[in-house]
Write a protein that holds these residues in place. Structure first.
Motif, PDB file in Angstrom:
ATOM      1  N   LYS A 168       0.815  -1.220   0.000  1.00 42.09           N
ATOM      2  CA  LYS A 168       0.000   0.000   0.000  1.00 42.09           C
ATOM      3  C   LYS A 168       0.854   1.278   0.000  1.00 42.09           C
ATOM      4  CE  LYS A 168      -4.167  -2.074   1.218  1.00 42.09           C
ATOM      5  NZ  LYS A 168      -3.922  -3.355   0.602  1.00 42.09           N
ATOM      6  N   ILE A 169       2.109   1.137  -0.454  1.00 40.86           N
ATOM      7  CA  ILE A 169       3.000   2.289  -0.596  1.00 40.86           C
ATOM      8  C   ILE A 169       2.899   2.757  -2.051  1.00 40.86           C
ATOM      9  CG2 ILE A 169       5.373   3.141  -0.492  1.00 40.86           C
ATOM     10  CD1 ILE A 169       5.974   0.846   1.477  1.00 40.86           C
ATOM     11  N   PRO A 170       2.567   4.039  -2.270  1.00 34.95           N
ATOM     12  CA  PRO A 170       2.460   4.529  -3.654  1.00 34.95           C
ATOM     13  C   PRO A 170       3.789   4.386  -4.408  1.00 34.95           C
ATOM     14  CG  PRO A 170       1.598   6.146  -2.101  1.00 34.95           C
ATOM     15  CD  PRO A 170       2.269   5.078  -1.292  1.00 34.95           C
ATOM     16  N   ILE A 171       3.686   4.112  -5.692  1.00 32.25           N
ATOM     17  CA  ILE A 171       4.876   3.953  -6.529  1.00 32.25           C
ATOM     18  C   ILE A 171       5.759   5.197  -6.442  1.00 32.25           C
ATOM     19  CG2 ILE A 171       5.675   3.794  -8.929  1.00 32.25           C
ATOM     20  CD1 ILE A 171       3.426   1.792  -9.421  1.00 32.25           C
ATOM     21  N   SER A 172       5.181   6.376  -6.399  1.00 29.27           N
ATOM     22  CA  SER A 172       5.994   7.597  -6.332  1.00 29.27           C
ATOM     23  C   SER A 172       6.846   7.630  -5.073  1.00 29.27           C
ATOM     24  CB  SER A 172       5.114   8.848  -6.417  1.00 29.27           C
ATOM     25  OG  SER A 172       4.210   8.897  -5.329  1.00 29.27           O
ATOM     26  N   LYS A 173       6.323   7.145  -3.962  1.00 24.82           N
ATOM     27  CA  LYS A 173       7.097   7.111  -2.717  1.00 24.82           C
ATOM     28  C   LYS A 173       8.199   6.057  -2.789  1.00 24.82           C
ATOM     29  CE  LYS A 173       4.806  10.208  -0.446  1.00 24.82           C
ATOM     30  NZ  LYS A 173       5.389  11.508  -0.139  1.00 24.82           N
ATOM     31  N   ILE A 174       7.915   4.914  -3.400  1.00 24.62           N
ATOM     32  CA  ILE A 174       8.930   3.879  -3.579  1.00 24.62           C
ATOM     33  C   ILE A 174      10.066   4.423  -4.443  1.00 24.62           C
ATOM     34  CG2 ILE A 174       9.437   1.591  -4.538  1.00 24.62           C
ATOM     35  CD1 ILE A 174       6.466   0.886  -3.900  1.00 24.62           C
ATOM     36  N   ASP A 217      10.879   7.586  -4.819  1.00 21.09           N
ATOM     37  CA  ASP A 217      11.598   8.576  -4.002  1.00 21.09           C
ATOM     38  C   ASP A 217      12.658   7.879  -3.148  1.00 21.09           C
ATOM     39  OD1 ASP A 217      10.109  10.744  -4.904  1.00 21.09           O
ATOM     40  OD2 ASP A 217       8.904  10.915  -3.075  1.00 21.09           O
ATOM     41  N   MET A 218      12.247   6.809  -2.444  1.00 20.82           N
ATOM     42  CA  MET A 218      13.174   6.092  -1.554  1.00 20.82           C
ATOM     43  C   MET A 218      14.325   5.478  -2.339  1.00 20.82           C
ATOM     44  SD  MET A 218      10.676   4.331   1.292  1.00 20.82           S
ATOM     45  CE  MET A 218       9.560   3.541   0.132  1.00 20.82           C
ATOM     46  N   ALA A 219      14.022   4.859  -3.478  1.00 17.55           N
ATOM     47  CA  ALA A 219      15.053   4.194  -4.286  1.00 17.55           C
ATOM     48  C   ALA A 219      16.048   5.206  -4.849  1.00 17.55           C
ATOM     49  CB  ALA A 219      14.402   3.393  -5.405  1.00 17.55           C
ATOM     50  N   ILE A 220      15.560   6.312  -5.346  1.00 18.35           N
ATOM     51  CA  ILE A 220      16.442   7.330  -5.926  1.00 18.35           C
ATOM     52  C   ILE A 220      17.281   7.983  -4.830  1.00 18.35           C
ATOM     53  CG2 ILE A 220      16.492   9.555  -7.123  1.00 18.35           C
ATOM     54  CD1 ILE A 220      13.982   8.493  -8.690  1.00 18.35           C
ATOM     55  N   LEU A 268      21.307   8.038  -4.792  1.00 21.02           N
ATOM     56  CA  LEU A 268      22.094   9.259  -4.699  1.00 21.02           C
ATOM     57  C   LEU A 268      23.043   9.224  -3.499  1.00 21.02           C
ATOM     58  CD1 LEU A 268      19.380  11.887  -5.674  1.00 21.02           C
ATOM     59  CD2 LEU A 268      21.315  11.098  -7.062  1.00 21.02           C
ATOM     60  N   GLU A 269      22.576   8.702  -2.388  1.00 26.01           N
ATOM     61  CA  GLU A 269      23.438   8.558  -1.204  1.00 26.01           C
ATOM     62  C   GLU A 269      24.621   7.624  -1.504  1.00 26.01           C
ATOM     63  OE1 GLU A 269      23.554   9.966   1.924  1.00 26.01           O
ATOM     64  OE2 GLU A 269      22.070  11.375   1.133  1.00 26.01           O
ATOM     65  N   SER A 270      24.344   6.558  -2.234  1.00 26.52           N
ATOM     66  CA  SER A 270      25.399   5.575  -2.513  1.00 26.52           C
ATOM     67  C   SER A 270      26.444   6.106  -3.503  1.00 26.52           C
ATOM     68  CB  SER A 270      24.796   4.278  -3.064  1.00 26.52           C
ATOM     69  OG  SER A 270      24.383   4.438  -4.408  1.00 26.52           O
ATOM     70  N   THR A 271      26.106   7.129  -4.236  1.00 24.61           N
ATOM     71  CA  THR A 271      27.048   7.648  -5.227  1.00 24.61           C
ATOM     72  C   THR A 271      27.767   8.907  -4.755  1.00 24.61           C
ATOM     73  OG1 THR A 271      25.314   8.926  -6.347  1.00 24.61           O
ATOM     74  CG2 THR A 271      25.749   6.696  -7.169  1.00 24.61           C
ATOM     75  N   LYS A 272      27.465   9.374  -3.537  1.00 23.26           N
ATOM     76  CA  LYS A 272      28.157  10.547  -3.005  1.00 23.26           C
ATOM     77  C   LYS A 272      29.615  10.214  -2.730  1.00 23.26           C
ATOM     78  CE  LYS A 272      24.542  13.211  -0.786  1.00 23.26           C
ATOM     79  NZ  LYS A 272      24.023  13.714   0.486  1.00 23.26           N
ATOM     80  N   LYS A 273      30.447  11.176  -3.039  1.00 25.76           N
ATOM     81  CA  LYS A 273      31.876  10.999  -2.751  1.00 25.76           C
ATOM     82  C   LYS A 273      32.096  11.157  -1.253  1.00 25.76           C
ATOM     83  CE  LYS A 273      33.441  12.491  -7.239  1.00 25.76           C
ATOM     84  NZ  LYS A 273      34.223  13.448  -7.999  1.00 25.76           N
TER      85      LYS A 273
END
Length: 53
Positions: free
Chosen positions: A32-38, A40-43, A47-52
């Motif tokens: 019941k989590i909207p795709i847009s929220k999923i 958001d979390m994935a992106i 982005l966190e994983s690619t920060k230097k």
């Protein structure tokens, strides 16, 4: 021009692999989590994983 009723969101257009999309829809329906929220979390995680460091 963007939708005026969206205050904190920006609509985007994109295409996903069909199988990934099916899995995403199923997960969204089950949790019941909207795709847009999923997305958001994935992106955000991506982005966190690619920060230097």
């Amino acid at each position: 021009m963007g939708r005026k009723d969206l205050k904190n969101r920006t609509p985007i257009g994109s295409a996903l692999d069909t199988d990934i999309y099916k899995q995403l829809k199923e997960y969204s329906a089950e949790t019941k989590i909207p795709i847009s929220k999923i997305l958001d979390m994935a992106i955000e995680q991506f982005l966190e994983s690619t920060k230097k460091k």
